[in-house]
Write a protein that holds these residues in place. Sequence first.
Motif, PDB file in Angstrom:
ATOM      1  N   ILE A   1     -33.401  -1.734  15.307  1.00 25.37           N
ATOM      2  CA  ILE A   1     -33.822  -1.233  14.000  1.00 25.37           C
ATOM      3  C   ILE A   1     -33.128   0.099  13.708  1.00 25.37           C
ATOM      4  N   LEU A   2     -33.001   0.925  14.740  1.00 27.00           N
ATOM      5  CA  LEU A   2     -32.305   2.204  14.627  1.00 27.00           C
ATOM      6  C   LEU A   2     -31.087   2.198  15.529  1.00 27.00           C
ATOM      7  N   THR A   3     -30.211   3.144  15.282  1.00 24.66           N
ATOM      8  CA  THR A   3     -29.068   3.421  16.137  1.00 24.66           C
ATOM      9  C   THR A   3     -29.216   4.859  16.600  1.00 24.66           C
ATOM     10  N   SER A   4     -28.937   5.091  17.862  1.00 21.20           N
ATOM     11  CA  SER A   4     -28.974   6.436  18.412  1.00 21.20           C
ATOM     12  C   SER A   4     -27.549   6.976  18.438  1.00 21.20           C
ATOM     13  N   VAL A   5     -27.352   8.143  17.841  1.00 20.94           N
ATOM     14  CA  VAL A   5     -26.030   8.752  17.765  1.00 20.94           C
ATOM     15  C   VAL A   5     -26.017   9.964  18.693  1.00 20.94           C
ATOM     16  N   PRO A   6     -25.149   9.969  19.717  1.00 24.72           N
ATOM     17  CA  PRO A   6     -25.112  11.106  20.643  1.00 24.72           C
ATOM     18  C   PRO A   6     -24.378  12.311  20.050  1.00 24.72           C
ATOM     19  N   GLY A   7     -24.551  13.441  20.691  1.00 28.92           N
ATOM     20  CA  GLY A   7     -23.791  14.633  20.325  1.00 28.92           C
ATOM     21  C   GLY A   7     -24.574  15.629  19.512  1.00 28.92           C
ATOM     22  N   PRO A   8     -23.921  16.780  19.236  1.00 31.52           N
ATOM     23  CA  PRO A   8     -24.600  17.869  18.528  1.00 31.52           C
ATOM     24  C   PRO A   8     -25.040  17.501  17.104  1.00 31.52           C
ATOM     25  N   LYS A   9     -24.342  16.588  16.482  1.00 26.58           N
ATOM     26  CA  LYS A   9     -24.750  16.138  15.139  1.00 26.58           C
ATOM     27  C   LYS A   9     -25.408  14.771  15.208  1.00 26.58           C
ATOM     28  N   GLY A  10     -25.911  14.463  16.393  1.00 27.57           N
ATOM     29  CA  GLY A  10     -26.503  13.156  16.627  1.00 27.57           C
ATOM     30  C   GLY A  10     -27.959  13.090  16.232  1.00 27.57           C
ATOM     31  N   GLY A  11     -28.519  11.968  16.562  1.00 23.26           N
ATOM     32  CA  GLY A  11     -29.912  11.701  16.227  1.00 23.26           C
ATOM     33  C   GLY A  11     -30.085  10.211  16.016  1.00 23.26           C
ATOM     34  N   PHE A  12     -30.938   9.878  15.080  1.00 24.74           N
ATOM     35  CA  PHE A  12     -31.225   8.477  14.788  1.00 24.74           C
ATOM     36  C   PHE A  12     -30.898   8.173  13.344  1.00 24.74           C
ATOM     37  N   ARG A  13     -30.476   6.944  13.125  1.00 25.98           N
ATOM     38  CA  ARG A  13     -30.279   6.436  11.762  1.00 25.98           C
ATOM     39  C   ARG A  13     -30.581   4.946  11.782  1.00 25.98           C
ATOM     40  N   LEU A  14     -30.768   4.394  10.607  1.00 24.21           N
ATOM     41  CA  LEU A  14     -31.069   2.966  10.507  1.00 24.21           C
ATOM     42  C   LEU A  14     -29.868   2.149  10.979  1.00 24.21           C
ATOM     43  N   ALA A  15     -30.151   1.082  11.699  1.00 26.00           N
ATOM     44  CA  ALA A  15     -29.084   0.212  12.205  1.00 26.00           C
ATOM     45  C   ALA A  15     -28.757  -0.908  11.232  1.00 26.00           C
ATOM     46  N   ARG A  16     -29.667  -1.170  10.311  1.00 22.12           N
ATOM     47  CA  ARG A  16     -29.432  -2.230   9.325  1.00 22.12           C
ATOM     48  C   ARG A  16     -30.162  -1.869   8.039  1.00 22.12           C
ATOM     49  N   PRO A  17     -29.838  -2.543   6.947  1.00 18.08           N
ATOM     50  CA  PRO A  17     -30.480  -2.241   5.669  1.00 18.08           C
ATOM     51  C   PRO A  17     -31.994  -2.465   5.728  1.00 18.08           C
ATOM     52  N   ILE A  18     -32.738  -1.644   4.984  1.00 15.44           N
ATOM     53  CA  ILE A  18     -34.198  -1.749   5.012  1.00 15.44           C
ATOM     54  C   ILE A  18     -34.699  -3.082   4.461  1.00 15.44           C
ATOM     55  N   ALA A  19     -33.893  -3.758   3.680  1.00 15.13           N
ATOM     56  CA  ALA A  19     -34.288  -5.080   3.182  1.00 15.13           C
ATOM     57  C   ALA A  19     -34.290  -6.118   4.305  1.00 15.13           C
ATOM     58  N   LYS A  20     -33.692  -5.764   5.446  1.00 17.93           N
ATOM     59  CA  LYS A  20     -33.629  -6.687   6.583  1.00 17.93           C
ATOM     60  C   LYS A  20     -34.528  -6.239   7.739  1.00 17.93           C
ATOM     61  N   ILE A  21     -35.405  -5.266   7.478  1.00 14.47           N
ATOM     62  CA  ILE A  21     -36.350  -4.793   8.493  1.00 14.47           C
ATOM     63  C   ILE A  21     -37.757  -5.050   7.969  1.00 14.47           C
TER      64      ILE A  21
END
Length: 161
Positions: free
Chosen positions: A54-74
């Motif tokens: 559902i989410l993607t984890s992005v490493p690094g100083p500007k990292g964090g979490f973001r959606l992995a797919r469109p909200i219409a598909k969750i």
Amino acid sequence: MRMNEGVEWAVHSCLNLAWLGEDRAVPAARLAAFYELPAAYLNKQLQALTRAGILTSVPGPKGGFRLARPIAKITLMDVVAAIDGEEEAFRCTEIRFRGGSGGGRTPANPKPCTVASGFRKAEMAWRRELAARTLADITSEVERTNPGAPDRVRRWFDDNR
């Protein structure tokens, strides 16, 4: 049946990520600060959402979490399953065959347990309803009933970078 409070936190975090845009990764601590939640506990929910795709984890100083797919598909069911697991709420242990009810005997071809069937039918209706509602449905409803919410979310996250 009682859902883990992490389900609520996870859905709200997904909505905020949707309003912030597909390319913006947000650290767990910032998502937690928005609702004054414990960051370590919210991070566990976000990791579960990541494992579920559902989410993607992005490493690094500007990292964090973001959606992995469109909200219409969750769906709401996707989030519930990611946080609470997919196990059925009711587990029949066949007590109908114990004690005075059955004396430990199990018939050769037992009919399905009526109690278990009743619970299964109710749970399936609940799961179907959750599977029929997407996060896009929820964001549309929030935007209709509380039109300033997306801008407040964006403003707070922009001001608290």
